[in-house]
Scaffold this motif. Sequence first.
Motif: not given
Length: 116
Positions: A86-96, A100-110
């Motif tokens: 959960n902390a990692l999906i807020e990290d812009e480095r992970a998004l870079r 695909v995975t980070v945006n999917r996890l953000r959508r599921v969380r939202d």
Amino acid sequence: MTASGPAPDPDPGPAPAGSEQSDSPAVDSPAGESSAAPVAGADELSVRERALLALERRSWAGPGAKERAIREELGMSPVRYFQLLNALIEDERALRVDPVTVNRLRRVRDARRGRR
């Protein structure tokens, strides 16, 4: 033919003596855990953070399979895994690294937050 040959070295280059983790910022590891060493620089994800994303990309056959893999492959409890994730999906480095995975996890969380 023997099976006791040398194991491949996952780290391609030797590290200078005494530089194990003294240069890494505390933000890579919220709890100060030593397994969160950066891969190459302060702008990159640690080996553990990359492993979290890699595990999250996989699909799971049945109930308990993911939790078992978290314990066996990462050596942590599922609760700790989800805290770090959960902390990692807020990290812009992970998004870079894995958008695909980070945006999917953000959508599921939202979506889950919207149902509460």
